[in-house]
Design an enzyme around this catalytic site. Sequence first.
Site, PDB file in Angstrom:
ATOM      1  N   HIS A  60       1.004  -1.087   0.089  1.00  0.00           N
ATOM      2  CA  HIS A  60       0.051  -0.080   0.037  1.00  0.00           C
ATOM      3  C   HIS A  60       0.771   1.339  -0.046  1.00  0.00           C
ATOM      4  O   HIS A  60       1.024   1.931   1.029  1.00  0.00           O
ATOM      5  CB  HIS A  60      -0.859   0.260   1.000  1.00  0.00           C
ATOM      6  N   HIS A  62       1.818   4.866  -2.251  1.00  0.00           N
ATOM      7  CA  HIS A  62       1.447   5.958  -3.254  1.00  0.00           C
ATOM      8  C   HIS A  62       2.759   6.544  -3.803  1.00  0.00           C
ATOM      9  O   HIS A  62       3.204   7.364  -2.850  1.00  0.00           O
ATOM     10  CB  HIS A  62       0.359   6.999  -2.480  1.00  0.00           C
ATOM     11  N   ARG A  64       3.100   8.139  -6.313  1.00  0.00           N
ATOM     12  CA  ARG A  64       2.846   9.447  -7.122  1.00  0.00           C
ATOM     13  C   ARG A  64       3.434   9.587  -8.517  1.00  0.00           C
ATOM     14  O   ARG A  64       3.275  10.711  -9.140  1.00  0.00           O
ATOM     15  CB  ARG A  64       3.160  10.618  -6.377  1.00  0.00           C
ATOM     16  N   ASN A  94      -3.614   5.411  -7.901  1.00  0.00           N
ATOM     17  CA  ASN A  94      -4.095   6.771  -8.058  1.00  0.00           C
ATOM     18  C   ASN A  94      -2.968   7.720  -8.607  1.00  0.00           C
ATOM     19  O   ASN A  94      -2.681   8.700  -8.162  1.00  0.00           O
ATOM     20  CB  ASN A  94      -4.743   7.202  -7.012  1.00  0.00           C
ATOM     21  N   ASP A 312       0.133   2.978   3.755  1.00  0.00           N
ATOM     22  CA  ASP A 312      -0.605   3.926   2.972  1.00  0.00           C
ATOM     23  C   ASP A 312       0.413   5.262   2.905  1.00  0.00           C
ATOM     24  O   ASP A 312      -0.093   6.397   3.281  1.00  0.00           O
ATOM     25  CB  ASP A 312      -1.963   4.299   3.901  1.00  0.00           C
TER      26      ASP A 312
END
Length: 453
Positions: A60, A62, A64, A94, A312
Amino acid sequence: MLDYMVVNGEIVTPSWRGQANIGIKDGRVAVISSSDLELEAADYYDARGKLVIPALVDTHVHLRDPGYSHKEDFYTGTSAAAAGGYGTVVAQPNTAPPAMDPASISSVIELGEARSVVDFAVSAQVAPGNINSLAQLKEAGALIFDVATCDVPDAWLVLTGKDCWAIFTRAAELGVPVAVYATDASMVGAFTKALQDQGRLDPLAWAESRPPVTEAAEVARLSQIARETGAKIMFRQISSTASLDILRSVKASRPLSNISVEVNPHHLFLTKEDLERLGPVGKMAPPIRDSGTVKALWEALCDGTVDMIGGDHAPHTWEEKMVGEKDIWQAASGVPTLETALPLMLDAASRGKITIEKIVGLMAEKPARWLNIYPRKGTLAVGSDADLVINDPDSSWEIRGKDLLSKCRWTPFEGFKVKGKVEGTMVRGQWVYERGNIVARPGYGQRVLCHEG
């Protein structure tokens, strides 16, 4: 002749702890021997007085990249991972463009192969628009299907039971695990509007817009669908006592549960009082909860309800956070975690709150098993990749954002004093991080495939 040996360290896995030497050949663990057995190697690392654990696996993260590389990119993000003791990370989808189609997934993989310093995989965002393309997403290289019911663009939201059933059923057929962020978007929308209509701009308004019931209601609904489909499901970032009670019951109802539970470090070490103190720096979804919930999360770590700690890791620039200094709704949501999660857990172990063996299970072995990359990753055993972390259990230090390798250079744990520090991280027999420095070239990291064990 071995390529390398790590000698005199105390090896810790979930099932075994003791002093031994690790011999490495061609990037794999070739031998684990008693400390008095003489073996020859081209080079040695003396880990006397140190803990040697498997490199961590985070499902998990991110990173970017692409699209938001002003916040983080594959190189800075995986450098932070290496500094935090991670040997494998899964990039969240994302991005811009989002990893929702084969071409976008291939693009992320190319970036990782060019820039990553640790091994990596990619998750695909699944939404109503690509439900019929799951086989193609897997073929393109997605190791996880991510599903969100809140806090993503409207086109990504999976809101109906029909769509969840279709995704879970097809994922089970394909053998791909599904990670679910479960929060009821309709309740969040209503609570948010009511608070904003009252003129609430303070940090606690963010927490009040997402009370525990918004998570628990969606967890209750989706856990029943997950149980019936038999899909391999992980509920991400669980943060409420009610959700834990639901998932504990669902998991107990099946001898071999297909449901796993993830918690994040910020929900283990911060409370709503910290949100008041931190303001926008402490804004994330789900929000920080009260001290009673923190206690319940720790109990769930120890009784087996929680299966893994996922970071996260969600970095933003300082400016993107501080824009919400007077209006919490304007602040970007998310915090960096890669470099602080393990030290915080090691400090908790030093205070008797959890064992090192349990930490290794939650942060290395169980994530690797869930991804189906165990025993290649997530353990120290003959034949596994030589991914390991040297930890100094006696090193006391202060967490400071300016010292972090993540591009954002801030942390909600600023000023925390911890005991236990990552001294070095090795991936496939090569050091990628040593005493504050990245020593691997960009692109050293390789894409991890499932079914490698």
